[in-house]
Design a protein around this motif. Sequence first.
Motif, mmCIF file in Angstrom:
data_model
loop_
_atom_site.group_PDB
_atom_site.id
_atom_site.type_symbol
_atom_site.label_atom_id
_atom_site.label_comp_id
_atom_site.label_asym_id
_atom_site.label_seq_id
_atom_site.Cartn_x
_atom_site.Cartn_y
_atom_site.Cartn_z
ATOM 1 N N PHE A 1 38.512 38.984 31.487
ATOM 2 C CA PHE A 1 37.124 39.399 31.720
ATOM 3 C C PHE A 1 36.595 38.857 33.042
ATOM 4 O O PHE A 1 36.083 39.607 33.882
ATOM 5 N N PHE A 2 36.723 37.550 33.253
ATOM 6 C CA PHE A 2 36.170 36.947 34.474
ATOM 7 C C PHE A 2 36.983 37.342 35.706
ATOM 8 O O PHE A 2 36.433 37.470 36.803
ATOM 9 N N GLY A 3 38.303 37.534 35.521
ATOM 10 C CA GLY A 3 39.090 38.041 36.630
ATOM 11 C C GLY A 3 38.626 39.428 37.047
ATOM 12 O O GLY A 3 38.512 39.743 38.237
ATOM 13 N N LEU B 1 44.108 34.128 45.034
ATOM 14 C CA LEU B 1 43.811 33.283 43.877
ATOM 15 C C LEU B 1 43.269 34.076 42.691
ATOM 16 O O LEU B 1 43.444 33.663 41.540
ATOM 17 N N SER B 2 42.597 35.187 42.939
ATOM 18 C CA SER B 2 41.967 35.929 41.850
ATOM 19 C C SER B 2 42.799 37.110 41.356
ATOM 20 O O SER B 2 42.812 37.417 40.159
ATOM 21 N N PHE B 3 43.532 37.781 42.228
ATOM 22 C CA PHE B 3 44.299 38.947 41.812
ATOM 23 C C PHE B 3 45.382 38.620 40.780
ATOM 24 O O PHE B 3 45.629 39.426 39.881
ATOM 25 N N PRO B 4 46.095 37.470 40.873
ATOM 26 C CA PRO B 4 47.149 37.194 39.882
ATOM 27 C C PRO B 4 46.626 36.878 38.482
ATOM 28 O O PRO B 4 47.425 36.804 37.546
ATOM 29 N N ALA C 1 41.788 29.102 39.305
ATOM 30 C CA ALA C 1 40.329 29.192 39.198
ATOM 31 C C ALA C 1 39.641 28.073 39.980
ATOM 32 O O ALA C 1 38.669 28.305 40.706
ATOM 33 N N VAL C 2 40.160 26.858 39.859
ATOM 34 C CA VAL C 2 39.546 25.719 40.547
ATOM 35 C C VAL C 2 39.638 25.880 42.070
ATOM 36 O O VAL C 2 38.651 25.673 42.795
ATOM 37 N N VAL C 3 40.816 26.243 42.568
ATOM 38 C CA VAL C 3 40.980 26.409 44.017
ATOM 39 C C VAL C 3 40.109 27.571 44.519
ATOM 40 O O VAL C 3 39.535 27.507 45.613
ATOM 41 N N ALA C 4 40.002 28.643 43.715
ATOM 42 C CA ALA C 4 39.138 29.765 44.101
ATOM 43 C C ALA C 4 37.675 29.335 44.154
ATOM 44 O O ALA C 4 36.928 29.760 45.042
ATOM 45 N N VAL C 5 37.274 28.485 43.213
ATOM 46 C CA VAL C 5 35.897 27.960 43.234
ATOM 47 C C VAL C 5 35.665 27.140 44.495
ATOM 48 O O VAL C 5 34.635 27.273 45.173
ATOM 49 N N ALA D 1 31.756 32.533 38.111
ATOM 50 C CA ALA D 1 32.623 33.135 37.092
ATOM 51 C C ALA D 1 33.894 32.318 36.888
ATOM 52 O O ALA D 1 34.290 32.031 35.746
ATOM 53 N N LEU D 2 34.527 31.909 37.972
ATOM 54 C CA LEU D 2 35.788 31.185 37.845
ATOM 55 C C LEU D 2 35.571 29.726 37.455
ATOM 56 O O LEU D 2 36.477 29.101 36.900
#
Length: 431
Positions: free
Chosen positions: A219-221, A312-315, A281-285, A372-373
């Motif tokens: 969902f969040f992805g 970071l988000s696509f996978p 998620a953490v690195v994307a944040v 979100a992440l």
Amino acid sequence: MACLITPLSDCAMPTLLQSMFSLLFSAAILLVGHGLQLTTVPLYAIHLGWAPELVGYIGSSYFLGFVLGCLTVPRLVARVGHIRVFTVLIALFTSSLLLMGLVDNFVLWLVARCLIGWGIAGIYMVIESWLNDKTSAEHRGSVLSVYTVISLSAICLGQLLVGFELGFAGLFMLAAALLVLGIVPVGLTRRPAPQPIPAVSFSFTRLFAVSQVAMVGAFFGGLVTGGFWALGPVVANANELSPSQVGVFMAVTILGGTLLQLPVGRLSDRIDRRYVITGLAVVAVLTSIGAILLDSRTPEVIYVTMFLLGGLSFPLYSLCLAHANDNTDLSIMEVGSGVLMMNSVGSILGPLIVSFLLGYTHMALFIVSGVALSVLACWTLYRIRFHDVAREHYEPFVSMRSTTQEMVEMGLESEEPEESSDTKVETINTD
């Protein structure tokens, strides 16, 4: 002569790809046109002076149509066949796109964009079911990899075509021409059509019980990637990038998501996938926070930031799908359909939230991604703390895009051991 000294599978693969050339060639042409219109439509909406909120509604309408396509196209294919449906969907896609270029009416755009989403979902399903049907389990993973590379490369190329100085009318016509040309290779093929596409069937309640991390992560992805696909050009424009730079902005994000899929997936094969989901998620944040604090309008800085955010988000979709299948004996189709639908629901909401925030800040996409992440990371850490997983049904990671459940079945069947579906017993090992 070389085939006499190489394994049979190595010799069969080129022959197999050659037999699928018309289908893969059609997919490549179509997806170049699709990638071009993905960027052209929101850019043209900005040119018309429409507010970001309206562009967000249009983006959400596209993903709503995509969901409806996943739910309804299998029945249509069962009634009239793959090639007829394929031709009709491209005709509908092309005519809807051209109408958007001719008429600047918001309600018409909503309907047309929904029809485009419905059409592309069906086109994906036809292509992927054809590939799945004509590929043995031995080669299915390799064919899936080739298809994924071709599709992402084609969409990237479509983004870069935005930089051509053709004007919006020219870009709409070029995208439409590519879509129509995509019919030709498949339309001329003499190979028989595959079996009917299985209908989507799943229970959100049962799948949430199976894997809460997978469903929440999907969902969040989807929330993040949906905001990018629908409003990436608007975000780029808000950050003062030129039309040609907007194409690069989109392309580098897709490239980041493509390049990081495999190493991230291989890492998740070695450790608990939830740790990998949390790490991404953490690195994307942190990337999103860095982008907000830096607030740079320099194109090179924005490109690097989006490359990382895409990577970071696509996978996340593939990871969530793999994690869900690690923990249940539910059918591939049921798990895949549920994770895909959860991802699609997030994709519908993402453009609405990002477009609302764009009315206040050009950093809207980074804010939504960060929030979100952050929620995803906290939820996954909570589940890690209180729920162990045994990965009793573990299969190696398969990199794939969130297109249709047929893609899911194709990817996972290539790794699944032979087993009679009549003797499978449902087990649930919650994460």
